[in-house]
Design a protein around this motif. Structure first.
Motif, PDB file in Angstrom:
ATOM      1  N   ASP A  12      38.219  42.739  37.514  1.00 33.71           N
ATOM      2  CA  ASP A  12      38.183  43.953  38.330  1.00 33.71           C
ATOM      3  C   ASP A  12      37.326  45.058  37.711  1.00 33.71           C
ATOM      4  O   ASP A  12      37.134  46.103  38.332  1.00 33.71           O
ATOM      5  N   ARG A  50      52.558  44.008  40.182  1.00 31.55           N
ATOM      6  CA  ARG A  50      52.571  43.535  41.570  1.00 31.55           C
ATOM      7  C   ARG A  50      51.147  43.179  41.985  1.00 31.55           C
ATOM      8  O   ARG A  50      50.670  42.096  41.707  1.00 31.55           O
ATOM      9  N   SER A  51      50.461  44.092  42.665  1.00 34.01           N
ATOM     10  CA  SER A  51      49.051  43.880  42.982  1.00 34.01           C
ATOM     11  C   SER A  51      48.229  44.447  41.844  1.00 34.01           C
ATOM     12  O   SER A  51      48.194  45.669  41.644  1.00 34.01           O
ATOM     13  N   ARG A  52      47.579  43.564  41.091  1.00 37.65           N
ATOM     14  CA  ARG A  52      46.844  43.991  39.891  1.00 37.65           C
ATOM     15  C   ARG A  52      45.758  45.007  40.221  1.00 37.65           C
ATOM     16  O   ARG A  52      45.664  46.050  39.591  1.00 37.65           O
ATOM     17  N   ARG A  53      44.936  44.702  41.238  1.00 41.58           N
ATOM     18  CA  ARG A  53      43.829  45.602  41.566  1.00 41.58           C
ATOM     19  C   ARG A  53      44.343  46.956  42.034  1.00 41.58           C
ATOM     20  O   ARG A  53      43.796  48.000  41.663  1.00 41.58           O
ATOM     21  N   ALA A  54      45.383  46.967  42.846  1.00 37.72           N
ATOM     22  CA  ALA A  54      45.935  48.232  43.336  1.00 37.72           C
ATOM     23  C   ALA A  54      46.473  49.061  42.172  1.00 37.72           C
ATOM     24  O   ALA A  54      46.286  50.290  42.134  1.00 37.72           O
ATOM     25  N   TYR A  55      47.137  48.408  41.236  1.00 40.60           N
ATOM     26  CA  TYR A  55      47.695  49.104  40.079  1.00 40.60           C
ATOM     27  C   TYR A  55      46.574  49.724  39.243  1.00 40.60           C
ATOM     28  O   TYR A  55      46.629  50.901  38.863  1.00 40.60           O
ATOM     29  N   TYR A 125      41.024  51.368  51.947  1.00 39.47           N
ATOM     30  CA  TYR A 125      42.458  51.525  51.716  1.00 39.47           C
ATOM     31  C   TYR A 125      43.121  52.115  52.967  1.00 39.47           C
ATOM     32  O   TYR A 125      42.515  52.929  53.668  1.00 39.47           O
ATOM     33  N   GLU A 129      48.456  53.174  51.446  1.00 37.14           N
ATOM     34  CA  GLU A 129      47.996  52.790  50.106  1.00 37.14           C
ATOM     35  C   GLU A 129      47.408  53.999  49.372  1.00 37.14           C
ATOM     36  O   GLU A 129      47.639  54.169  48.160  1.00 37.14           O
TER      37      GLU A 129
END
Length: 286
Positions: A12, A50-55, A125, A129
């Motif tokens: 990422d 949870r969601s790696r990219r979102a984090y 997004y 989000e």
């Protein structure tokens, strides 16, 4: 060993750099943010993400907001005209969201408006989000987005130009300036053309934007004449910077400036020239 095992940002990293660069308009500051993010997440278990990219995006955006809020005085005290740090972009990049014109427009938004606009308009997004990233409710996000859209819509160029037309206009600009063709140069400049040059107080540049065809033509022909008088070895190359064709000018083999334009395909409406040596480190020769 996987990329994630050696680098908490993993695959990422290029995406996160794109987020940070668009937020800050500075590649060096974006790299600093990614380094800070790396330190913050290296010990966070995958199970908590949870969601790696979102984090990771949430961490990076919040760090960028901190930089923007603390860096306003730095922008205000910058010597001369501030322009974004040019970066060379690949074909996968969304060129329109890297343009100097848009990045300058984003400078006039509040940090939160800038984050909301980029996350929604560039990175797709949802309102929910974005609310989680910027720690605001959805109603506030919608209001911020509406204000940012209106501002960007008012200031954004009303035309899109094919890359081949953009490249052709750059070539005509270079040809008329290098030959001292005043009439030819004025013919390809829009009446309300604006020139912005960024020397950062380190090299010679116009301290304020230049407006109008006559002032712009006189300025660039003067620059060319001055350069020729010095007798230095000049070499101009066509490159791609911030998603668009650009002129890379080398003096004695060293990159001296990056020049980009806005054009409607028949005339040049804006010229951006970055000369500050600190901003040219990420641009390389072919």
């Amino acid at each position: 060993m996987s990329t994630a095992a050696t680098d908490p940002l993993g695959e990422d990293r290029p995406y996160l750099f794109g987020v940070a660069y668009r937020m800050l308009g500075s590649a060096s500051e974006a790299e600093d943010v990614l380094q800070d993010a790396w330190l913050r997440v290296q010990d966070v278990p995958e199970s908590e993400m949870r969601s790696r990219r979102a984090y990771l995006t949430r961490v990076v955006v919040r760090l960028c907001l901190d930089v923007l809020r603390s860096g306003r005085k730095t922008r205000e005290s910058y010597v001369g005209t501030w322009l974004p740090e040019p970066v060379q972009s690949g074909p996968e990049e969304r060129a329109s969201s890297l343009s100097f014109a848009l990045l300058l427009l984003l400078e006039s938004l509040s940090p939160l408006e800038r984050a909301v606009f980029l996350l929604h308009e560039v990175f797709d997004y949802t309102h929910a989000e974005i609310a989680a990233v910027v720690e605001r409710d959805e109603a506030a996000v919608r209001k911020l987005l509406s204000r940012a859209r209106e501002h960007v819509r008012e200031g954004r160029p009303r035309f899109t130009t094919r890359p081949e037309d953009h490249q052709r206009m750059l070539g005509q600009f270079l040809a008329t300036v290098s030959t001292g063709d005043l009439a030819g140069l004025e013919a390809i400049l829009a009446e309300d053309v604006v020139t912005r040059t960024d020397g950062g107080g380190r090299v010679q540049a116009a301290l304020k934007p230049l407006f109008g065809r006559a002032k712009t033509a006189k300025f660039w022909l003067g620059v060319a004449k001055q350069g020729l008088a010095k007798g230095a070895a000049y070499a101009a190359e066509l490159g791609e910077v911030n998603g668009a064709p650009a002129i890379l000018l080398f003096v004695e083999g060293v990159l001296d400036q990056v020049l980009s334009i806005d054009t409607d395909g028949t005339q040049i409406t804006a010229i951006y020239c970055v000369r500050n040596p600190e901003k040219l480190a990420r641009v390389t020769r072919r």
